[in-house]
Design an enzyme around this catalytic site. Structure first.
Site, mmCIF file in Angstrom:
data_model
loop_
_atom_site.group_PDB
_atom_site.id
_atom_site.type_symbol
_atom_site.label_atom_id
_atom_site.label_comp_id
_atom_site.label_asym_id
_atom_site.label_seq_id
_atom_site.Cartn_x
_atom_site.Cartn_y
_atom_site.Cartn_z
ATOM 1 N N ASP A 104 40.689 48.086 47.277
ATOM 2 C CA ASP A 104 40.277 47.359 46.082
ATOM 3 C C ASP A 104 39.839 48.381 45.039
ATOM 4 O OD1 ASP A 104 39.236 45.381 44.330
ATOM 5 O OD2 ASP A 104 38.637 44.144 46.040
ATOM 6 N N ASP A 205 40.819 45.008 40.397
ATOM 7 C CA ASP A 205 39.787 44.073 39.964
ATOM 8 C C ASP A 205 39.846 43.850 38.446
ATOM 9 O OD1 ASP A 205 37.308 42.687 40.920
ATOM 10 O OD2 ASP A 205 36.349 43.975 39.437
ATOM 11 N N GLU A 247 44.207 41.494 39.466
ATOM 12 C CA GLU A 247 43.437 40.259 39.314
ATOM 13 C C GLU A 247 43.331 39.955 37.822
ATOM 14 O OE1 GLU A 247 39.051 38.347 40.353
ATOM 15 O OE2 GLU A 247 39.244 40.331 39.476
ATOM 16 N N HIS A 321 36.968 35.972 48.104
ATOM 17 C CA HIS A 321 35.523 36.172 48.254
ATOM 18 C C HIS A 321 34.718 35.609 47.085
ATOM 19 C CE1 HIS A 321 37.023 39.274 45.689
ATOM 20 N NE2 HIS A 321 35.788 39.559 45.306
ATOM 21 N N ASP A 322 35.380 35.149 46.030
ATOM 22 C CA ASP A 322 34.675 34.575 44.875
ATOM 23 C C ASP A 322 34.789 33.051 44.839
ATOM 24 O OD1 ASP A 322 34.116 37.138 43.852
ATOM 25 O OD2 ASP A 322 35.960 37.178 42.666
HETATM 26 O O1 TEU Z 1 35.886 38.967 39.865
HETATM 27 C C1 TEU Z 1 36.232 38.694 38.547
HETATM 28 C C2 TEU Z 1 35.539 37.612 37.930
HETATM 29 O O2 TEU Z 1 35.761 37.350 36.759
HETATM 30 C C3 TEU Z 1 34.557 36.885 38.742
HETATM 31 O O3 TEU Z 1 33.300 37.335 38.406
HETATM 32 C C4 TEU Z 1 34.653 35.480 38.538
HETATM 33 O O4 TEU Z 1 34.527 35.154 37.198
HETATM 34 C C5 TEU Z 1 33.576 34.809 39.298
HETATM 35 O O5 TEU Z 1 33.558 35.297 40.581
HETATM 36 C C6 TEU Z 1 33.857 33.369 39.366
HETATM 37 O O6 TEU Z 1 32.843 32.828 40.077
HETATM 38 C C7 TEU Z 1 35.973 40.278 40.303
HETATM 39 C C8 TEU Z 1 35.572 40.349 41.758
HETATM 40 O O7 TEU Z 1 36.487 39.626 42.522
HETATM 41 C C9 TEU Z 1 34.165 39.871 41.898
HETATM 42 O O8 TEU Z 1 33.751 39.816 43.231
HETATM 43 C C10 TEU Z 1 33.290 40.828 41.108
HETATM 44 O O9 TEU Z 1 31.979 40.369 41.120
HETATM 45 C C11 TEU Z 1 33.758 40.958 39.661
HETATM 46 O O10 TEU Z 1 35.160 41.140 39.559
HETATM 47 C C12 TEU Z 1 33.125 42.148 39.016
HETATM 48 O O11 TEU Z 1 33.648 43.323 39.557
#
Ligand code: TEU
Length: 546
Positions: A104, A205, A247, A321-322
């Site tokens: 990642d 990311d 992403e 994971h989000d």
């Molecule tokens: O996520 C991108 C992101 O925009 C997220 O913060 C999203 O808006 C949120 O999770 C929705 O609930 C990436 C990663 O996947 C995330 O884990 C990180 O926190 C974020 O970037 C910052 O690096």
């Protein structure tokens, strides 16, 4: 591992990827946090499932404000997860099992403890100053009203410099300045270093946010974005045979064709999120829940299938994971948990693109409901809770949003068995295990031939055995049907039907009568499928064209 198959196709077009969230996968040393040695001990499990690659969320040195998405050193493994030698061993051991490791890359921002940032804030003429995004100003008067994703303004005041720095995420995640060629070269160098160590691919990311013009309020799809991405790809990925996935919450079918251009000039594919934001009130935040008309979801997925056919490449996912757990979101995590988890899997894995399975999804793991906010760990959840309670929102309502959407739904430990802490750790887990682990766990599901786990294993195998799954054109059937999700996949020789009842009520599906003589490849109920579909029933059938 061959670079291309006989037809000159990219290997990742037939691949299935598994995502590991390292903190929550498998602990080997009893400190309550997952680690690399734990992962190595589970490689056989992954091989048996049949996946081709593993994307691991960040394990670099990090103060862990955002669970590793705040990187302090891109070339070191955080001691919490192990050592570089462990990482080398993981890559090698995975390789022996035909599994590639996808790293990642967080290139939009670093941790505020990264040495570049520590230098950058020393003085305006420090060589690293321009690695970040600054704005002169006066304390208390923000350059503009841009907000950070994790709450509060997107600008942070540094009194020593009389300047603000820009951060799209937490205060501890300052944004890098991609306009600076030195930043870009340092990044390419670091990526090549990981390629030399054997990384099999990269997930990038928030890559649509790197080219920004915060002065103008532009943080996504900035004017120089694709120029930067083509340079990045040329300087790094194109020197190897990698799988790369960007992403991009801001992806549209149009720009997805650039990101995943078949000429390989940017990435193999993108993660787009249009189907993931349909159940929130328009113009509001994800916490502002709205019921989801199923037809909207179906049409959205179909649109992406059609748009990228032969002009780009989709990635297929329900979870990461989000995101909340899919079976709790669009299935039924009670009575029909098994049926609906399988149905959702069949619908996704039948489409064109590269499927991703998030750890525990193959077990039908569910969302969690911690009654006390102190059990939550995620910075986004905690900041939102604080903010909304202060703004006068009612606690119950805030908790309801958390139950539906908190990122911690996905982050509770992997449920390996029915023993204490679900076999995840011998110590105290950093976040509590979902109490349903006594019923939902890998050990039980592997013993049960009708489990969600075996269904996933079979779907993965189907993708390898049926070229139509990789190449076939997608055609949505019954577009206006409010219960049935049905489509065909068609190539020169073969036609495949994926037919699913997306609801907990019986549904009539005339298409199945037309397909009576076809071979059933997968089915989540026993007995022959008929026109009357049972709750969450799903069928995949195939026949020769002629
Ligand atoms: O996520 C991108 C992101 O925009 C997220 O913060 C999203 O808006 C949120 O999770 C929705 O609930 C990436 C990663 O996947 C995330 O884990 C990180 O926190 C974020 O970037 C910052 O690096």
């Amino acid at each position: 591992m061959a670079e291309k198959d006989m037809t000159g196709k990219k290997w990742w077009k037939n691949a299935v990827v598994y995502q590991i969230y390292p903190k929550s996968f498998q602990d080997s040393d009893g400190d309550g946090v997952g680690d690399i040695r734990g992962m190595i001990s589970r490689l056989d499990y992954l091989q048996e499932l049949g996946i081709d690659a593993v994307w691991i969320s960040p394990m670099y040195c990090s103060p862990q404000k955002d669970n590793g998405y705040d990187i302090a050193d891109y070339r070191e493994i955080d001691p919490m997860f192990g050592t570089l030698a462990d990482m080398d061993e993981l890559i090698a051991e995975a390789g022996k099992r035909g599994i590639r490791i996808i790293m990642d890359l967080v290139l939009n921002h670093t941790s505020n403890e990264h040495k570049w940032f520590l230098e950058a804030k020393k003085s305006k003429d420090n060589p690293y100053h321009d690695y970040y995004v600054w704005k002169d100003g006066v304390e208390g008067v923000y350059p503009n009203d841009m907000k950070a994703t994790f709450g509060g303004p997107a600008w942070e005041w540094v009194p020593e410099l009389q300047q603000y720095y820009f951060h799209q995420f937490a205060v501890e995640q300052p944004d890098l300045n991609w306009e600076n060629p030195d930043v870009r070269q340092e990044i390419y160098d670091m990526i090549r270093w990981w390629m030399d160590r054997g990384a099999g691919g990269f997930r990038l990311d928030v890559i649509d946010q790197i080219a920004k013009e915060p002065d103008l309020g532009i943080t996504s799809n900035g004017p120089r974005l694709h120029e930067f991405l083509r340079e990045l790809s040329r300087e790094t990925f194109q020197r190897g045979d990698l799988i790369t996935v960007g992403e991009a919450w801001g992806a549209t079918p149009e720009n997805a064709k650039l990101y995943s251009n078949p000429d390989g000039s940017e990435f193999s594919m993108v993660f787009q999120f249009e189907h993931m934001v349909l159940d929130q009130q328009e113009g509001k935040e994800k916490w502002d829940l709205a019921p989801l008309p199923f037809i909207k979801l179906k049409k959205c997925l179909a649109k992406w299938q059609e748009a990228l056919h032969e002009t780009g490449w989709n990635s297929l996912f329900w979870d990461n994971h989000d995101l909340p757990r899919i079976v709790s979101r669009w299935g039924d995590d009670g009575r029909y948990r098994t049926e609906s988890a399988k149905m959702l899997a069949a619908v996704l894995h039948g489409m064109q693109g590269t499927p991703y399975i998030y750890q525990g999804e193959e077990l039908g793991m569910t969302n969690v409901k911690f009654t006390d906010i102190s059990s939550y760990r995620d910075i986004e959840t905690l900041n939102m809770y604080e903010e909304r309670i202060q703004e006068g929102y009612e606690k119950d309502g805030v908790m309801r949003s958390i139950y539906a959407k908190s990122r911690d739904n996905a982050r509770t430990p992997m449920q390996w068995n029915a023993e204490e802490h679900a076999g995840f750790t011998a110590g105290k887990p950093w976040i509590e295990v979902n109490p349903n682990y006594t019923e939902i766990n890998a050990e039980a599901e592997r013993k049960d031939p009708d489990s969600v786990w075996h269904f996933y294993q079979k779907l993965i195998r189907l993708r390898k055995e049926n070229p139509v799954l990789a190449d076939g054109a997608f055609n949505l059937l019954l577009p206006e049907d409010e219960q049935i999700f049905a489509y065909t996949r068609t190539d020169q020789e073969t036609q495949m039907l994926v037919c699913a009842n997306f609801t907990g009520e019986p549904a009539s599906c005339p298409v199945l009568t037309e397909w009576q003589d076809a071979e059933i490849l997968i089915h989540n109920y026993t007995g022959e499928p008929t026109e009357e579909m049972k709750p969450y029933e799903a069928v995949i059938a195939v026949r020769k064209r002629g």
